[in-house]
Design a protein around this motif. Structure first.
Motif, mmCIF file in Angstrom:
data_model
loop_
_atom_site.group_PDB
_atom_site.id
_atom_site.type_symbol
_atom_site.label_atom_id
_atom_site.label_comp_id
_atom_site.label_asym_id
_atom_site.label_seq_id
_atom_site.Cartn_x
_atom_site.Cartn_y
_atom_site.Cartn_z
ATOM 1 N N TRP A 180 14.997 -40.259 10.731
ATOM 2 C CA TRP A 180 13.957 -39.245 10.570
ATOM 3 C C TRP A 180 14.535 -37.913 10.088
ATOM 4 O O TRP A 180 13.881 -37.176 9.350
ATOM 5 C CB TRP A 180 13.156 -39.082 11.860
ATOM 6 N N ILE A 181 15.743 -37.590 10.490
ATOM 7 C CA ILE A 181 16.401 -36.393 9.954
ATOM 8 C C ILE A 181 16.607 -36.547 8.456
ATOM 9 O O ILE A 181 16.377 -35.615 7.680
ATOM 10 C CB ILE A 181 17.741 -36.129 10.681
ATOM 11 N N ASN A 182 17.008 -37.744 8.036
ATOM 12 C CA ASN A 182 17.231 -37.973 6.614
ATOM 13 C C ASN A 182 15.929 -37.937 5.828
ATOM 14 O O ASN A 182 15.899 -37.428 4.707
ATOM 15 C CB ASN A 182 17.958 -39.294 6.378
ATOM 16 N N VAL A 183 14.851 -38.452 6.392
ATOM 17 C CA VAL A 183 13.545 -38.368 5.723
ATOM 18 C C VAL A 183 13.161 -36.904 5.534
ATOM 19 O O VAL A 183 12.720 -36.493 4.448
ATOM 20 C CB VAL A 183 12.461 -39.125 6.533
ATOM 21 N N LEU A 184 13.336 -36.098 6.573
ATOM 22 C CA LEU A 184 13.013 -34.676 6.489
ATOM 23 C C LEU A 184 13.882 -33.974 5.449
ATOM 24 O O LEU A 184 13.388 -33.184 4.637
ATOM 25 C CB LEU A 184 13.184 -34.018 7.864
ATOM 26 N N LEU A 185 15.182 -34.254 5.448
ATOM 27 C CA LEU A 185 16.072 -33.632 4.467
ATOM 28 C C LEU A 185 15.742 -34.065 3.045
ATOM 29 O O LEU A 185 15.846 -33.281 2.102
ATOM 30 C CB LEU A 185 17.532 -33.969 4.789
ATOM 31 N N THR A 186 15.332 -35.310 2.862
ATOM 32 C CA THR A 186 14.974 -35.794 1.533
ATOM 33 C C THR A 186 13.674 -35.146 1.055
ATOM 34 O O THR A 186 13.535 -34.822 -0.125
ATOM 35 C CB THR A 186 14.852 -37.325 1.527
ATOM 36 N N ILE A 187 12.743 -34.916 1.967
ATOM 37 C CA ILE A 187 11.499 -34.234 1.596
ATOM 38 C C ILE A 187 11.781 -32.779 1.248
ATOM 39 O O ILE A 187 11.234 -32.244 0.276
ATOM 40 C CB ILE A 187 10.461 -34.337 2.744
ATOM 41 N N LEU A 188 12.643 -32.130 2.022
ATOM 42 C CA LEU A 188 12.971 -30.729 1.761
ATOM 43 C C LEU A 188 13.789 -30.549 0.482
ATOM 44 O O LEU A 188 13.714 -29.513 -0.166
ATOM 45 C CB LEU A 188 13.713 -30.129 2.953
ATOM 46 N N GLY A 189 14.578 -31.521 0.162
ATOM 47 C CA GLY A 189 15.379 -31.471 -1.058
ATOM 48 C C GLY A 189 16.098 -32.791 -1.220
ATOM 49 O O GLY A 189 16.693 -33.304 -0.273
ATOM 50 N N TYR A 190 16.039 -33.352 -2.397
ATOM 51 C CA TYR A 190 16.616 -34.673 -2.622
ATOM 52 C C TYR A 190 18.132 -34.661 -2.414
ATOM 53 O O TYR A 190 18.700 -35.601 -1.885
ATOM 54 C CB TYR A 190 16.262 -35.124 -4.036
ATOM 55 N N PHE A 191 18.809 -33.589 -2.810
ATOM 56 C CA PHE A 191 20.260 -33.491 -2.688
ATOM 57 C C PHE A 191 20.730 -33.437 -1.226
ATOM 58 O O PHE A 191 21.683 -34.131 -0.868
ATOM 59 C CB PHE A 191 20.759 -32.286 -3.492
ATOM 60 N N PRO A 192 20.094 -32.650 -0.338
ATOM 61 C CA PRO A 192 20.514 -32.683 1.072
ATOM 62 C C PRO A 192 20.340 -34.055 1.724
ATOM 63 O O PRO A 192 21.135 -34.456 2.575
ATOM 64 C CB PRO A 192 19.616 -31.653 1.757
ATOM 65 N N GLY A 193 19.323 -34.801 1.301
ATOM 66 C CA GLY A 193 19.143 -36.156 1.806
ATOM 67 C C GLY A 193 20.298 -37.061 1.407
ATOM 68 O O GLY A 193 20.743 -37.898 2.185
ATOM 69 N N HIS A 194 20.796 -36.882 0.185
ATOM 70 C CA HIS A 194 21.947 -37.664 -0.275
ATOM 71 C C HIS A 194 23.208 -37.317 0.515
ATOM 72 O O HIS A 194 23.958 -38.212 0.914
ATOM 73 C CB HIS A 194 22.211 -37.398 -1.770
#
Length: 104
Positions: free
Chosen positions: A33-47
């Protein structure tokens, strides 16, 4: 060779959909869920987050079981599956207590 193939497939999946790569190694937990949130906020932080979790997972997976249980938890990783490299956590203090005196 099977470990290398699965690692490469996971990296390719993570390149396109970072939360799916995290889901495959940690399940539906806090890290996902942290990764989903980071990917929604910005694709690069999710990566960045997904590749960090995969690094910790495969680094711990390839370690000796005794050193894996003795090391400190990786910072920012909330899944015990990732912390243990996909292995079940075994406590070395409980192993001798399972056997009685004189048993083989």
């Amino acid at each position: 060779m099977a470990g290398t193939c699965s690692m490469l497939c996971l990296i390719v999946i993570t390149l396109f959909i970072p939360p799916l790569g995290v889901f495959l190694i940690s399940g539906c937990g806090v890290d996902f869920w942290i990764n989903v949130l980071l990917t929604i906020l910005g694709y690069f932080p999710g990566h960045i987050h997904a590749f960090y979790l995969e690094y910790v997972y495969y680094d711990r997976r390839n370690r000796d079981p005794l050193t894996r249980t003795a090391q400190r938890p990786a910072p920012g990783v909330y899944s015990t599956r990732i912390q243990n490299g996909g292995h079940h956590a075994h406590s070395p203090t409980h192993a001798p207590a399972d056997r009685g005196y004189g048993t083989m």
